[in-house]
Design a protein around this motif. Structure first.
Motif: not given
Length: 871
Positions: A547, A654-655, A718, A720, A722, A731, A793, A825-826, A828, A841
Motif C-alpha cells: 500500500d 490512504r486516499s 485494486q 480498498r 474501509l 469500498d 493495521q 479490509h484491503d 491488491r 488484509q
C-alpha cells in the motif's frame, strides 16, 4: 496394380482402390513417423513422402486418364519442390488446352474423387497455357507456385510450354516480381509483429520461418533462373558458408514442422502451447536444472530464425543490386561510404582489426541517411564474428571504443544492431546465452534478448524529448540523469542471468559489476549499475503488492533507495521493464502507481529519511486539498465538515485528495445510513473505472460486490475496504474490462451494483467459466501464506495467494472468504501472465486477526476451490 483407364468406370473397383490406397498411405506414414522418431534424416523423410504420393498420383492418373490424353500433370508449390510434410496440402496442376479439358472432364472428376476418397488433401487447378498466364498475371502467388512445377505425368515439351506461359518476358519481369515478393514479405512479417520471438511462433509464415527461405529461392529463380547453390556461388550471389548455414537452419525448422504435423494430426504451422511440450519430448529434449526441455527446443527455433533473417536480408539486397546496380559511392570518411544508401566498407579487406569493426557502428549511428548495411560489408562482418574477443579478453582501447558507442548518438539503436548482427553476443558472452531464450509462461511474451532490447528501446524513447502519454513522468525525469549510459547498461544487464539457476538479479549484478570494472567505470558508477540490476524489481513489487499510500511503506522504500539518483534511474528502468515485458502489461493504472511511488519517495528523500511523514500530517494535507476542491464547487466549510465526519479517518491517510473529494461529493444527497454506488472513468486508461461503494456493512458484502463486477465483465486490479462511521463501509475498486472489446459504462456499473446490493446477498454467486486454452498449459502449485499486519493495521492478517490465474478467480476467492465468515479490509490484485499474485488484509467477523485454526481452515478451503471442488 494399376487398372487401365476405361470408358465405363466401376464404382466398386474405384472404392476398393481408394480404400486400399488409404491403408497403404497410412502404413507408409506410420513408417515415416517411426523413422522420424528414430532421428531419421529430415530431407529423406520429406522426399520419401513426396515420392510415395507421386506413385499414388501416377497410378490414379493411369487408372482414370487414357494414355493418349493431351493433358499433363504437374506438382506445384511445396509439393513441386519435392518436399511433403505429413499434413501439407498436395497442390496439382492439370495442364492442357481447353478442348482436351472438355474431352476428359469426366475422367478428371473421377481422378480427383479417387484422390479425395483415398484421403489425400488435394488442391488442384485445371488450366491451359493462356489460363496460367492470366492467373499468374492477376496473382503473384499463382506465379510463385508455378515456378516450382515438377513433372508427374508430363514430358519436356509440356514443361517448356508451361515455362513459356509464365516467362519474365511475358509477365512479371524480374524487377516487378522482386518488388512484389519483398512487399509480400514485409506484410507477412508485420502480421507477426515483425519478430520471430513470439510465444507461439509460426514455423512456416513467421519472420525467419520456412517461407522466408522459400522467398529467397523464388527470387533467385525469377532473377537469375536458378537456385542451384554452385551456380549462385560461382557468380558471387551466395557464399558457401551462407548456404551451409541456411541449409542447417532449414533442416532445424523442417524437423520442427514435421514433428508438429505428427503431434497435431492436422495442418498446423504454429508452435502452440498445446504442442510445445509434446514436441520437445518427441524431439528428445530433456529438462535440466536450468532449462526446461521446451525452452531448449524453442531457443533452437529462435536462433535458427534469427540466422535465417540475418542471411536472408543480405541475399535479398544482393538480388536487388543485381537488378538496380550498386550506384555511385558517396564517401563518408576514410573507412566507409554509402552505396544506394547502404553503409559500405571502402577497403575490400575490412575489417583489418576490431577497432575498425566498432568504427562501423559509430559511423552507422552518426548518419541518419544510412538505409542499412551493404550486403558485402554485412558478409565481411559475419565472417569476422569469430575474431571478436569477449570484452574481458579485449584491449583497454577496444573497451573504451565500446563505451564511446554507448555515449554516442543513437546508443540503443547501435546496441540493437550489434545484437541482431551477432556482435553483442560475442562481446558479452552472457548475452549470447540468453539470445533466443524463452521462458515457458504467459508473462514474458518475448525471448530474454528481445525483451532486453525492448526495454532499451523504451529507455531511448524517454530520451527523445517527446512526451508519451503512457508514461506520466519519464520524460521529465530523463533530463536529470547524470550519465544516461549507466541506465542503458543496467537495462542491458538486468535479465542477463536468466536461466542460470539462482536469483537472476543477484547473478546479473555480479556480471554488471565485472563489466563496469573491466571498462574502467568509477566505483560510484559501477555501484549504481550493479545496484540497479540487483534491485530492478524492487519498485514494481513495492507498488503492486504494498500500500504505497501508507507512509511506513514509503519510508521503507525510500530507505532502500537512499538517494535521488538511484530513484530517478530505478523509476525509468522499472517503467521500461514492465512496458517491455508485454504490450498488454503496461497501462494507466501501473503508470499512476509508479508515478505516485516515485513522487512520494522523492518527497521523503527531500524531507530526509530521519524525518518520516507522520500519518496525521498526511491526513491533514489530504483534508486541506480535498476541502479546497469541494469549496471550489460551492460547498461551504460547514457542509464539508459534515461530509468529512461521515468518512473513515484512515481514508484521509490512504486516499488521494481527489478521491476524498469525489467520495464526499457522492454523499451530499445520501441520508446517513443509506447507501450509494458511484463509478467514474480513470483518466488515460481506456475502459478503466474507479468504483466507490458506500453501503451498510454486512457479511458477504465484499464477495457480492466482486461477483457482480465479475459478471459485468470487469477485472479488479485494486480494492480498498474501509469501515466508516454509522456501520457503513467505504469500498473502492480499480477495475478494467476483462475483454477489451467490451467497455462497460460507468452508469451501467452503478445500476448493476445498486440493484445487486439492494436485496439479499445470498443469491449472488460467481459465474462459472471455461478456462481459456492458453492457461491450461501452465500449472502453478498454489502458495498460500499468512502474516501479521504491522503498523497502523495491527490486528489484521495478511493473506498472500499465488496461483494460476483464470476468469472469475477473485470472485471465487471472495466467496471462500465469505463462507469462512471472514472480512476483507484491503486487497491488491496482480496478474503476471498465467500467474496471479493477490494480497488481502483480512479479519474474522469480530475484526480480529486469524488464529492458527482459522488460517488452516482457510488454507484448506482455498486449495479445494483452486482444485475445482465445490464450496
Amino acid at each position: 496394380m494399376s487398372t487401365p483407364a476405361t470408358a465405363h468406370p466401376d464404382p466398386v473397383a474405384d472404392a476398393q482402390w481408394a480404400a486400399a490406397t488409404r491403408g497403404a498411405i497410412a502404413e507408409s506414414d506410420a513408417a515415416l513417423a517411426a523413422r522420424f522418431d528414430d532421428n531419421g534424416d529430415i530431407d529423406r523423410l520429406l522426399a520419401a513422402r513426396a515420392q510415395q504420393v507421386d506413385a499414388v498420383l501416377r497410378e490414379a492418373w493411369s487408372h482414370c486418364l487414357p494414355q493418349d490424353a493431351a493433358l499433363s500433370l504437374f506438382a506445384v508449390g511445396g509439393y513441386g519442390r519435392g518436399e511433403l510434410f505429413p499434413q501439407s496440402d498436395i497442390d496439382l496442376l492439370v495442364f492442357g488446352e481447353a478442348g482436351a479439358q472438355a474431352d476428359h472432364a469426366d475422367a478428371l472428376a473421377r481422378f480427383f474423387t479417387l484422390l479425395w476418397d483415398a484421403g489425400l488433401p488435394i488442391g488442384h487447378a485445371v488450366r491451359s497455357a493462356e489460363d496460367c498466364t492470366r492467373a499468374a498475371l492477376d496473382d503473384v502467388t499463382v506465379l510463385t507456385a508455378l515456378l516450382e512445377a515438377r513433372m508427374l505425368v508430363a514430358d519436356l515439351d509440356a514443361a517448356a510450354h508451361l515455362a513459356n506461359a509464365i516467362s519474365p518476358a511475358l509477365i512479371w519481369p524480374a524487377r516487378d516480381y522482386f518488388a512484389a515478393k519483398r512487399e509480400e514479405q514485409r506484410a507477412r512479417h508485420a502480421r507477426f509483429g515483425d519478430t520471430a520471438d513470439n510465444l507461439e511462433p509460426n514455423i512456416k509464415e513467421g519472420p525467419g520461418g520456412l517461407r522466408d527461405l522459400h522467398t529467397l529461392r523464388w527470387v533467385a529463380l525469377r532473377i537469375i533462373g536458378t537456385w542451384d547453390p554452385d551456380s549462385l556461388m560461382a557468380i558471387g550471389q551466395l557464399g558457401a558458408d551462407e548456404f551451409a548455414t541456411l541449409e542447417r537452419e532449414r533442416r532445424v525448422l523442417a524437423r520442427l514442422r514435421f514433428g508438429l504435423h505428427l503431434i497435431a494430426g492436422k495442418r498446423e504451422e504454429r508452435l502452440r502451447f498445446d504442442y510445445q511440450k509434446l514436441l520437445a519430448a518427441r524431439l528428445g529434449h530433456v529438462d535440466n536444472a536450468d532449462n526446461l526441455a521446451v525452452e531448449q527446443m524453442m531457443q533452437g527455433f529462435y536462433r535458427a530464425a534469427a540466422r535465417i533473417l540475418r542471411i536472408g536480408d543480405r541475399l535479398l539486397q544482393r538480388f536487388e543490386e543485381q537488378l538496380e546496380g550498386e550506384g555511385e559511392p558517396q564517401p563518408l570518411d576514410e573507412l566507409f561510404e554509402l552505396r544506394r544508401g547502404y553503409l559500405t566498407a571502402r577497403d575490400a579487406q575490412w575489417p583489418r582489426d576490431m577497432d575498425e569493426l566498432f568504427a562501423l557502428f559509430a559511423a552507422w549511428g552518426g548518419n541518419d541517411a544510412v538505409r542499412g548495411l551493404h550486403s558485402r560489408t554485412a558478409r565481411a562482418l559475419a565472417e569476422a564474428l569469430g575474431r571478436i574477443p569477449a570484452y574481458f579478453e579485449a584491449t583497454p582501447e577496444l573497451r573504451q571504443r565500446f563505451m564511446r558507442l554507448l555515449r554516442g548518438p543513437q546508443p540503443v539503436a547501435t546496441v540493437s544492431r550489434m545484437a541482431r548482427l551477432g556482435v553483442l553476443g560475442r562481446w558479452i558472452p552472457a548475452f549470447f546465452q540468453v539470445s533466443g531464450r524463452m521462458q515457458f509462461d504467459l508473462f514474458h511474451v518475448f525471448t530474454v534478448d528481445q525483451h532486453t532490447l525492448a526495454v532499451m528501446k523504451n529507455l531511448a524513447s524517454f530520451a527523445s524529448g517527446e512526451a508519451d502519454e503512457r508514461f506520466a513522468l519519464a520524460h521529465q525525469v530523463w533530463p536529470r540523469l547524470r550519465k544516461p549510459e549507466l541506465l542503458l547498461l543496467a537495462g542491458l544487464f538486468h535479465d542477463i542471468a536468466k536461466g542460470r539457476g539462482g536469483d537472476h538479479s543477484e547473478l546479473g549484478a555480479v556480471d554488471a559489476r565485472e563489466f563496469c570494472e573491466a571498462h574502467e567505470l568509477s566505483e560510484g558508477d559501477t555501484a549504481l549499475v550493479a545496484w540497479l540490476v540487483r534491485q530492478h524489481l524492487l519498485m514494481s513489487v513495492t507498488a503492486q503488492k504494498q500500500d504505497i499510500a501508507d507512509p511506513e511503506v514509503i519510508h521503507r522504500f525510500a530507505t532502500l533507495v537512499a538517494d535521488r539518483e538511484r530513484l530517478d534511474n530505478l523509476y525509468l528502468l522499472t517503467c521500461a521493464d514492465i512496458a517491455g515485458t508485454s504490450p498488454k502489461l503496461w497501462n494507466a493504472w501501473k503508470d499512476r502507481l509508479m508515478a505516485d511511488l516515485y513522487t512520494a519517495t522523492r518527497l521523503a528523500l527531500r524531507r530526509g529519511l530521519e524525518n518520516p511523514v507522520a500519518a496525521d500530517e498526511r491526513s491533514e494535507e489530504t483534508r486541506a486539498e480535498a476541502r479546497a476542491t469541494l469549496t471550489a464547487f460551492g460547498s461551504s466549510d460547514a457542509e464539508v465538515d459534515a461530509l468529512f465526519a461521515r468518512m473513515p479517518q484512515i481514508g484521509f491517510e490512504r486516499s488521494r485528495p481527489d478521491q476524498i473529494a469525489w467520495q464526499a461529493a457522492s454523499l451530499r444527497d445520501v441520508a446517513i445510513g443509506a447507501g450509494c454506488v458511484r463509478a467514474r472513468p480513470v483518466s488515460g486508461d481506456e475502459g478503466a473505472l474507479e468504483v466507490f461503494v458506500h453501503s451498510p456493512d454486512r457479511d458477504g458484502l465484499f464477495a457480492a460486490i466482486v461477483a457482480t463486477l465479475d459478471r459485468a465483465g470487469l477485472a479488479i486490479q485494486q480494492a480498498r475496504v474501509l469501515d466508516g462511521p454509522h456501520a457503513m463501509v467505504f469500498d473502492s475498486f480499480e477495475v478494467v474490462p476483462a475483454d477489451t472489446r467490451h467497455n462497460p459504462h460507468a452508469e451501467d456499473v452503478e445500476q448493476r451494483l445498486s440493484a445487486a446490493l439492494s436485496g439479499s446477498l445470498d443469491g449472488i454467486r460467481p459465474t462459472r467459466r471455461t478456462q481459456p486454452r492458453h492457461l491450461r498449459h501452465f500449472r502453478i502449485a498454489a502458495q498460500i501464506g499468512f502474516d501479521a499486519v504491522a503498523g497502523g493495521q495491527a490486528g489484521r492478517t495478511m493473506l498472500s495467494l499465488v496461483c494460476n490465474d483464470r476468469p472469475g478467480l477473485l470472485a471465487d476467492v471472495a466467496q471462500v472468504l465469505r463462507q469462512q465468515h471472514l472480512r476483507v479490509h484491503d486487497a491488491r490484485i496482480a496478474t503476471f501472465g498465467e500467474r496471479a499474485e493477490d494480497v488481502f488484509q483480512i479479519t474474522d467477523q469480530h475484526d480480529q486477526a486469524l488464529d492458527e485454526t482459522q488460517q488452516q481452515a482457510l488454507r484448506e478451503a482455498l486449495l479445494a476451490c483452486l482444485d475445482g471442488e465445490k464450496q
